[in-house]
Scaffold this motif. Structure first.
Motif, PDB file in Angstrom:
ATOM      1  N   LYS A  79       0.849  -1.183   0.000  1.00 29.27           N
ATOM      2  CA  LYS A  79       0.000   0.000   0.000  1.00 29.27           C
ATOM      3  C   LYS A  79       0.886   1.235   0.000  1.00 29.27           C
ATOM      4  O   LYS A  79       1.805   1.345   0.811  1.00 29.27           O
ATOM      5  CB  LYS A  79      -0.866  -0.009   1.258  1.00 29.27           C
ATOM      6  N   GLU A  80       0.610   2.153  -0.894  1.00 36.29           N
ATOM      7  CA  GLU A  80       1.401   3.375  -0.998  1.00 36.29           C
ATOM      8  C   GLU A  80       0.453   4.561  -1.070  1.00 36.29           C
ATOM      9  O   GLU A  80      -0.451   4.605  -1.897  1.00 36.29           O
ATOM     10  CB  GLU A  80       2.249   3.309  -2.270  1.00 36.29           C
ATOM     11  N   PHE A  81       0.630   5.533  -0.189  1.00 36.40           N
ATOM     12  CA  PHE A  81      -0.199   6.729  -0.178  1.00 36.40           C
ATOM     13  C   PHE A  81       0.519   7.838  -0.935  1.00 36.40           C
ATOM     14  O   PHE A  81       1.692   8.097  -0.698  1.00 36.40           O
ATOM     15  CB  PHE A  81      -0.470   7.185   1.266  1.00 36.40           C
ATOM     16  N   GLU A  85      -2.766  10.729   4.002  1.00 32.62           N
ATOM     17  CA  GLU A  85      -2.660   9.350   4.483  1.00 32.62           C
ATOM     18  C   GLU A  85      -3.601   9.122   5.650  1.00 32.62           C
ATOM     19  O   GLU A  85      -3.422   9.675   6.726  1.00 32.62           O
ATOM     20  CB  GLU A  85      -1.228   9.026   4.915  1.00 32.62           C
ATOM     21  N   GLU A  86      -4.608   8.307   5.434  1.00 31.77           N
ATOM     22  CA  GLU A  86      -5.554   7.931   6.476  1.00 31.77           C
ATOM     23  C   GLU A  86      -5.709   6.426   6.441  1.00 31.77           C
ATOM     24  O   GLU A  86      -6.651   5.904   5.877  1.00 31.77           O
ATOM     25  CB  GLU A  86      -6.917   8.589   6.241  1.00 31.77           C
ATOM     26  N   ASP A  87      -4.801   5.727   7.030  1.00 28.90           N
ATOM     27  CA  ASP A  87      -4.850   4.272   7.032  1.00 28.90           C
ATOM     28  C   ASP A  87      -5.559   3.821   8.296  1.00 28.90           C
ATOM     29  O   ASP A  87      -4.946   3.599   9.329  1.00 28.90           O
ATOM     30  CB  ASP A  87      -3.452   3.676   6.949  1.00 28.90           C
ATOM     31  N   LEU A  88      -6.867   3.684   8.229  1.00 24.62           N
ATOM     32  CA  LEU A  88      -7.664   3.321   9.391  1.00 24.62           C
ATOM     33  C   LEU A  88      -7.485   1.874   9.812  1.00 24.62           C
ATOM     34  O   LEU A  88      -7.891   1.486  10.893  1.00 24.62           O
ATOM     35  CB  LEU A  88      -9.139   3.609   9.101  1.00 24.62           C
TER      36      LEU A  88
END
Length: 93
Positions: A79-81, A85-88
């Motif tokens: 996974k690359e933002f 960046e909101e990686d819940l």
């Protein structure tokens, strides 16, 4: 298995809002909400079949779209933002 589910619901039709609302609720039962119409998470084959069955009650085959990307585990998915960046999914201990 780890999946990423993306949907596109046509809300211009009369029943579109209802389909959108129910699609969101069903996906939230099985997966983590990531962004707008994007969900991801670990599911069993049985859970995936239940998810599919529940969604088929609402998804209109001539107007809506659901895409499921499958992988064996999240470690096989990079996974690359590129912006906000909101990686819940990383809020768990």
């Amino acid at each position: 298995m780890y999946i990423v589910l993306v949907y596109d619901i046509n809300i211009e039709e009369n029943s579109g809002q209802k389909v959108l609302r129910n699609t969101f609720k069903i996906c939230k039962k099985y997966l983590h909400h990531i962004q707008n119409s994007v969900f991801e998470g670990e599911v069993t084959k049985v859970q995936l079949e239940r998810l599919k069955s529940e969604l088929q009650e609402y998804i209109r085959k001539d107007k809506d779209s659901v895409i499921v990307f499958k992988t064996r585990a999240d470690r096989w998915l990079e996974k690359e933002f590129w912006a906000k960046e909101e990686d819940l999914t990383n809020n768990f201990l």
